[in-house]
Write a protein that holds these residues in place. Sequence first.
Motif, PDB file in Angstrom:
ATOM      1  N   MET A 120      42.747  40.342  51.484  1.00  0.00           N
ATOM      2  CA  MET A 120      42.570  40.080  50.079  1.00  0.00           C
ATOM      3  C   MET A 120      43.373  38.843  49.714  1.00  0.00           C
ATOM      4  SD  MET A 120      42.791  42.952  47.220  1.00  0.00           S
ATOM      5  CE  MET A 120      43.903  42.732  45.880  1.00  0.00           C
ATOM      6  N   GLY A 121      42.736  37.811  49.190  1.00  0.00           N
ATOM      7  CA  GLY A 121      43.408  36.580  48.826  1.00  0.00           C
ATOM      8  C   GLY A 121      44.175  36.742  47.536  1.00  0.00           C
ATOM      9  N   SER A 122      44.735  35.640  47.067  1.00  0.00           N
ATOM     10  CA  SER A 122      45.477  35.731  45.813  1.00  0.00           C
ATOM     11  C   SER A 122      44.500  35.984  44.677  1.00  0.00           C
ATOM     12  CB  SER A 122      46.258  34.438  45.579  1.00  0.00           C
ATOM     13  OG  SER A 122      45.372  33.391  45.258  1.00  0.00           O
ATOM     14  N   SER A 123      44.916  36.797  43.761  1.00  0.00           N
ATOM     15  CA  SER A 123      44.079  37.101  42.614  1.00  0.00           C
ATOM     16  C   SER A 123      44.773  36.617  41.354  1.00  0.00           C
ATOM     17  CB  SER A 123      43.792  38.603  42.549  1.00  0.00           C
ATOM     18  OG  SER A 123      45.005  39.305  42.438  1.00  0.00           O
ATOM     19  N   LEU A 124      43.978  36.364  40.362  1.00  0.00           N
ATOM     20  CA  LEU A 124      44.520  35.903  39.099  1.00  0.00           C
ATOM     21  C   LEU A 124      44.990  37.079  38.264  1.00  0.00           C
ATOM     22  CD1 LEU A 124      41.864  33.204  38.166  1.00  0.00           C
ATOM     23  CD2 LEU A 124      44.122  32.838  39.151  1.00  0.00           C
ATOM     24  N   PHE A 125      46.023  36.846  37.499  1.00  0.00           N
ATOM     25  CA  PHE A 125      46.513  37.834  36.557  1.00  0.00           C
ATOM     26  C   PHE A 125      46.173  37.343  35.169  1.00  0.00           C
ATOM     27  CE2 PHE A 125      49.496  39.667  33.609  1.00  0.00           C
ATOM     28  CZ  PHE A 125      49.637  40.971  34.045  1.00  0.00           C
ATOM     29  N   PRO A 126      45.537  38.143  34.402  1.00  0.00           N
ATOM     30  CA  PRO A 126      45.016  39.483  34.672  1.00  0.00           C
ATOM     31  C   PRO A 126      43.566  39.431  35.145  1.00  0.00           C
ATOM     32  CG  PRO A 126      44.830  39.027  32.337  1.00  0.00           C
ATOM     33  CD  PRO A 126      45.478  37.811  32.975  1.00  0.00           C
ATOM     34  N   ALA A 127      43.136  40.533  35.739  1.00  0.00           N
ATOM     35  CA  ALA A 127      41.721  40.663  36.106  1.00  0.00           C
ATOM     36  C   ALA A 127      40.911  40.797  34.827  1.00  0.00           C
ATOM     37  CB  ALA A 127      41.527  41.899  36.987  1.00  0.00           C
ATOM     38  N   LYS A 128      39.670  40.345  34.894  1.00  0.00           N
ATOM     39  CA  LYS A 128      38.805  40.408  33.712  1.00  0.00           C
ATOM     40  C   LYS A 128      37.611  41.307  33.968  1.00  0.00           C
ATOM     41  CE  LYS A 128      40.356  36.080  31.876  1.00  0.00           C
ATOM     42  NZ  LYS A 128      40.034  34.829  31.237  1.00  0.00           N
ATOM     43  N   ARG A 129      37.156  41.905  32.891  1.00  0.00           N
ATOM     44  CA  ARG A 129      35.934  42.703  32.956  1.00  0.00           C
ATOM     45  C   ARG A 129      34.742  41.751  33.050  1.00  0.00           C
ATOM     46  NH1 ARG A 129      39.007  44.829  28.692  1.00  0.00           N
ATOM     47  NH2 ARG A 129      39.916  46.847  29.197  1.00  0.00           N
ATOM     48  N   ALA A 130      33.552  42.297  33.290  1.00  0.00           N
ATOM     49  CA  ALA A 130      32.341  41.478  33.412  1.00  0.00           C
ATOM     50  C   ALA A 130      32.114  40.616  32.173  1.00  0.00           C
ATOM     51  CB  ALA A 130      31.132  42.375  33.676  1.00  0.00           C
ATOM     52  N   ASP A 131      32.486  41.104  30.994  1.00  0.00           N
ATOM     53  CA  ASP A 131      32.276  40.335  29.762  1.00  0.00           C
ATOM     54  C   ASP A 131      33.393  39.327  29.490  1.00  0.00           C
ATOM     55  OD1 ASP A 131      34.404  41.884  28.871  1.00  0.00           O
ATOM     56  OD2 ASP A 131      33.329  42.751  27.169  1.00  0.00           O
ATOM     57  N   GLY A 132      34.405  39.286  30.367  1.00  0.00           N
ATOM     58  CA  GLY A 132      35.513  38.343  30.211  1.00  0.00           C
ATOM     59  C   GLY A 132      36.712  38.905  29.474  1.00  0.00           C
ATOM     60  N   SER A 133      36.591  40.086  28.899  1.00  0.00           N
ATOM     61  CA  SER A 133      37.720  40.695  28.202  1.00  0.00           C
ATOM     62  C   SER A 133      38.727  41.232  29.228  1.00  0.00           C
ATOM     63  CB  SER A 133      37.236  41.811  27.283  1.00  0.00           C
ATOM     64  OG  SER A 133      36.706  42.886  28.032  1.00  0.00           O
ATOM     65  N   PHE A 134      39.922  41.513  28.766  1.00  0.00           N
ATOM     66  CA  PHE A 134      40.955  42.024  29.663  1.00  0.00           C
ATOM     67  C   PHE A 134      41.987  42.808  28.866  1.00  0.00           C
ATOM     68  CE2 PHE A 134      41.875  37.731  28.354  1.00  0.00           C
ATOM     69  CZ  PHE A 134      43.226  37.699  28.057  1.00  0.00           C
TER      70      PHE A 134
END
Length: 119
Positions: free
Chosen positions: A1-15
Amino acid sequence: MGSSLFPAKRADGSFSVAIRYSVQRSDGVQTAQDRLRVWTEHKATHVDMDREFVRAPFVDAPDPSTMQVIFDCRPSAVLWKGLMIEVVNQLDSAEGIRRIGFWDLITNLAHPASTVGAV
């Protein structure tokens, strides 16, 4: 698993993100709620909170020893980081709670650079 962005977003872009605290005193959650309410009322006169958040930031206490301030952010939110830091500044001096760190509520993972104590 590579680096991920914080925070993850839902499909609609909300978080959803949270500032998580350990609770040491029974009045700690109430103190946090009172300070957050005052901050929110003041901030709403300067910031369009509806543009940033699905609802105003709020305190959730999943168990007696933990509380968190939850930010349900819209896809277009751009001020959320600064607003979270303002809330940290309001709450870190409150007696009865101690900040643990910042959480991504989509993945339920802490931001690794933010944790200040054992979970």
